[in-house]
Motif scaffolding. Structure first.
Motif, PDB file in Angstrom:
ATOM      1  N   TYR A 145       0.906  -1.341   0.147  1.00 41.06           N
ATOM      2  CA  TYR A 145       0.031  -0.035  -0.135  1.00 41.06           C
ATOM      3  C   TYR A 145       0.697   1.295  -0.030  1.00 41.06           C
ATOM      4  CZ  TYR A 145       1.106  -0.559   4.842  1.00 41.06           C
ATOM      5  OH  TYR A 145       1.637  -0.880   6.111  1.00 41.06           O
ATOM      6  N   THR A 147       2.142   4.705   1.793  1.00 37.91           N
ATOM      7  CA  THR A 147       1.934   5.315   2.814  1.00 37.91           C
ATOM      8  C   THR A 147       1.867   6.706   2.727  1.00 37.91           C
ATOM      9  OG1 THR A 147       4.337   5.131   2.926  1.00 37.91           O
ATOM     10  CG2 THR A 147       3.224   3.432   4.053  1.00 37.91           C
ATOM     11  N   TYR A 157      -0.551  13.502   1.318  1.00 37.72           N
ATOM     12  CA  TYR A 157      -1.417  12.259   1.883  1.00 37.72           C
ATOM     13  C   TYR A 157      -0.528  11.524   2.695  1.00 37.72           C
ATOM     14  CZ  TYR A 157      -3.352   7.630   2.193  1.00 37.72           C
ATOM     15  OH  TYR A 157      -3.778   6.377   2.796  1.00 37.72           O
ATOM     16  N   ARG A 159      -0.987   8.167   5.267  1.00 36.73           N
ATOM     17  CA  ARG A 159      -1.764   7.021   5.347  1.00 36.73           C
ATOM     18  C   ARG A 159      -1.956   7.038   7.186  1.00 36.73           C
ATOM     19  NH1 ARG A 159      -3.589   2.198   3.591  1.00 36.73           N
ATOM     20  NH2 ARG A 159      -4.028   0.597   4.977  1.00 36.73           N
ATOM     21  N   ASN A 160      -2.933   6.907   7.569  1.00 35.43           N
ATOM     22  CA  ASN A 160      -3.362   6.767   8.936  1.00 35.43           C
ATOM     23  C   ASN A 160      -2.849   5.443   9.556  1.00 35.43           C
ATOM     24  OD1 ASN A 160      -4.832   6.310  11.462  1.00 35.43           O
ATOM     25  ND2 ASN A 160      -6.634   7.377  10.948  1.00 35.43           N
ATOM     26  N   THR A 162      -3.546   3.737  11.911  1.00 32.55           N
ATOM     27  CA  THR A 162      -4.572   2.889  12.302  1.00 32.55           C
ATOM     28  C   THR A 162      -5.292   2.064  11.472  1.00 32.55           C
ATOM     29  OG1 THR A 162      -6.408   4.477  12.468  1.00 32.55           O
ATOM     30  CG2 THR A 162      -5.048   4.337  14.345  1.00 32.55           C
ATOM     31  N   LYS A 163      -4.885   2.590  10.209  1.00 36.70           N
ATOM     32  CA  LYS A 163      -5.461   1.349   9.191  1.00 36.70           C
ATOM     33  C   LYS A 163      -4.909   0.217   8.835  1.00 36.70           C
ATOM     34  CE  LYS A 163      -7.525   4.865   6.122  1.00 36.70           C
ATOM     35  NZ  LYS A 163      -9.012   4.819   6.031  1.00 36.70           N
ATOM     36  N   GLY A 164      -3.883  -0.097   9.549  1.00 34.44           N
ATOM     37  CA  GLY A 164      -3.331  -1.494   9.688  1.00 34.44           C
ATOM     38  C   GLY A 164      -2.410  -1.626   8.518  1.00 34.44           C
ATOM     39  N   GLY A 165      -1.898  -2.938   8.266  1.00 31.18           N
ATOM     40  CA  GLY A 165      -0.799  -3.011   7.250  1.00 31.18           C
ATOM     41  C   GLY A 165       0.368  -3.517   7.644  1.00 31.18           C
TER      42      GLY A 165
END
Length: 166
Positions: A145, A147, A157, A159-160, A162-165
């Protein structure tokens, strides 16, 4: 956004026209990972894989892939990249090893480099798999993904977490 930008008035796929967009400095970072047995991981770390230096080959493959993204992803614009950097983070437990890949791509242009970063990270992981499959056929790739990205009309942008990964 009410309409899809990659479709023309007939509903057919098209490459988005970016001729009116301003050139800006842009970057994107994508990550992925390869989970493998401890045996395979130890051989990668020790440089004992029969096909050669796995991380060096994967790094070069990733850079080459970033430069070829528009040739394999149909609606991507050909871009003049100003930088591609691949970083590895190696972690191991008693049972398995994890090679984390981070691909950072930069350009000065009219469109972003998220696809180039994702392509670089993905091909890097595929190359690791290819070079280690004789030792471990059960390797797992991903998740993959973006980041972060900077520049352009839509802005930055990040990435949060807490979205996991990975």
């Amino acid at each position: 956004m009410d309409s899809f930008t990659h479709f023309n008035e007939q509903g057919r796929a098209k490459m988005v026209d970016i001729s009116e967009k301003k050139q800006t400095s842009r970057s994107a970072v994508a990550v992925t990972q390869v989970k493998m047995t401890k045996l395979a991981f130890d051989q990668v770390q020790a440089g004992k894989v029969g096909k050669g230096d796995v991380l060096a080959v994967a790094q070069v493959a990733a850079i080459m892939a970033a430069k070829q993204t528009s040739n394999i992803v149909p609606m991507c614009h050909p871009l003049s990249l100003t930088g591609v950097d691949i970083r590895f983070d190696l972690e191991a437990t008693d049972q398995e090893g994890l090679i984390k890949v981070e691909a950072e791509v930069k350009t000065t242009g009219k469109t972003g480099v998220e696809m180039e970063a994702l392509t670089a990270a993905s091909v890097c992981a595929l190359t690791i798999y290819d070079m280690c499959k004789a030792i471990d056929k059960d390797m797992v790739i991903g998740p993959t993904y973006v980041t972060s990205k900077t520049g352009g009309k839509s802005g930055d942008y990040h990435r949060n977490p807490t979205k996991g990964g990975a």
